[in-house]
Design an enzyme around this catalytic site. Structure first.
Site, PDB file in Angstrom:
ATOM      1  N   ALA A 123       1.049  -1.273  -0.147  1.00  0.00           N
ATOM      2  CA  ALA A 123      -0.208  -0.020   0.205  1.00  0.00           C
ATOM      3  C   ALA A 123       0.656   1.332  -0.530  1.00  0.00           C
ATOM      4  O   ALA A 123       1.307   1.917   0.716  1.00  0.00           O
ATOM      5  CB  ALA A 123      -0.948   0.331   1.297  1.00  0.00           C
ATOM      6  N   GLU A 362       3.072   0.530 -11.171  1.00  0.00           N
ATOM      7  CA  GLU A 362       4.107   0.350 -11.868  1.00  0.00           C
ATOM      8  C   GLU A 362       4.687   1.781 -12.286  1.00  0.00           C
ATOM      9  O   GLU A 362       5.978   1.556 -13.095  1.00  0.00           O
ATOM     10  CB  GLU A 362       5.494  -0.746 -12.109  1.00  0.00           C
TER      11      GLU A 362
END
Length: 378
Positions: A123, A362
């Site tokens: 997270a 990403e």
């Protein structure tokens, strides 16, 4: 350069392919429709040794190199993008713990994570913080041997089924990247609340949800790395993460290509298969040629990372090219299928929805282009 795969790599590739085509592919549409985390397939991956296979055998891993893992992951992605994403998420969490947790925590958590006994999520993203990750507000303050955590996270993959979260927090107010520290947090602790699983455009079944923390007490032994070094540590794992999302995009592109070829050979128009038409052949060629190039670059980046060779720019270049290609390939696959491609009678509409998130994960492709441009201009 030797482009031949070793006997071990060929064996693991074939094992991954058999699992993907036999167990995963027949379930891919169902997982997408129900948005249910595929627990049985997750456990099957654990039994096969596919969860975090790059970790040492000491912690339950297989100890393969990054290139071998990429070869395995592509086979899973070709059958189901979301299952490959679940696999990559688990590998990311395990690798982060292996790099930054204490030996005590590694011995406690990693074998359970790799065996499928427990699950972990990551997270960093917050409701108001995405690409500007150094500006997170979820805060941890130290009181003796404990840290008290308050804040909210969003879009945390696998959080809906996870037991632990690798939580990125602010421990140095006003210090941006230099004031960030990571912790391993048990999601059953008092004050932790996991939201309901979100319904997303694609990549369904990932059990993505938000998490909130209200005065959550965490022992200092669960701190991952030095205080204030969390952002730097997360960035150390980002290059490999960009290679792996690229490999997943490559697997999805391969699936789109194969589905398009098969359909074009069967679909009759004007008295012949549409595969005979040059415009269709050109569309297939425009998928196949850059696909081969992206696969070779993914292998090169994985090899460089295994050998400690700096390649951050190349990893970002690969991420942009492979994920943009996945979206284009899925779009063209729908076009080749015509009206049928716009229905769920064929898997290409799911590939189209799944492909989009690869441009966001990403680091968005805009951020990755900035990374490349900045490196070129230094």
């Amino acid at each position: 350069m030797d482009f031949n795969l070793t006997d071990e790599q060929k064996m693991l590739q074939e094992t991954a392919r058999e699992f993907a085509q036999t167990s995963v592919k027949p379930r891919a549409a169902e997982i997408d429709k129900t948005n249910q985390f595929p627990e049985d397939l997750y456990q099957e991956m654990a039994e096969l040794g596919f969860l975090a296979p790059i970790l040492p055998e000491k912690y339950g891993g297989v100890g393969v190199d990054s290139l071998t893992y990429c070869i395995m992951l592509e086979e899973i992605a070709k059958a189901s993008f979301v299952l490959s994403n679940i696999n990559e998420c688990t590998n990311f969490q395990a690798e982060h713990l292996h790099m930054f947790a204490s030996e005590e925590i590694k011995e406690e958590i990693l074998p359970k994570l790799i065996s499928g006994e427990v699950k972990c999520c990551f997270a960093m993203t917050e409701p108001e913080i995405g690409s500007d990750a150094a500006n997170i507000t979820c805060a941890a303050r130290q009181e003796g041997d404990e840290w008290i955590i308050n804040g909210t996270k969003q879009f945390s993959s696998m959080s809906g089924v996870a037991d632990y979260v690798i939580l990125v927090t602010r421990t140095g107010p006003g210090e941006r990247a230099r004031g960030i520290t990571c912790f391993l947090v048990d999601l059953k602790l008092p004050g932790v609340h996991v939201d309901k699983i979100q319904t997303t455009l694609g990549n369904r079944g990932l059990a993505c949800a938000g998490i909130s923390f209200d005065e959550v007490h965490v022992s200092d032994k669960y701190r991952l790395g030095e205080v204030g070094k969390g952002f730097k540590n997360v960035m150390r794992t980002m290059d490999m993460g960009r290679v792996l999302i690229s490999v997943q995009a490559i697997g999805l592109t391969q699936a789109a290509l194969e589905e398009s070829i098969n359909y074009a050979k069967e679909r009759q128009q004007f008295g012949q298969p549409i595969a005979n038409f040059q415009l269709i052949q050109g569309m297939l060629a425009d998928i196949s040629a850059p696909l081969d190039a992206c696969r070779l670059m993914a292998y090169q980046c994985a090899w460089k990372l295994d050998n400690g060779i700096e390649c951050s720019r190349e990893c970002s270049e690969l991420k942009v090219m492979a994920t943009d290609l996945a979206v284009k390939a899925a779009t063209d696959a729908i076009q080749i299928h015509g009206g049928y491609g716009y229905t769920d009678d064929y898997p290409v509409e799911r590939l189209y929805r799944d492909a989009k998130v690869s441009q966001i994960f990403e680091g968005t492709n805009q951020i990755n282009r900035w990374v490349v441009g900045r490196a070129l201009c230094r």
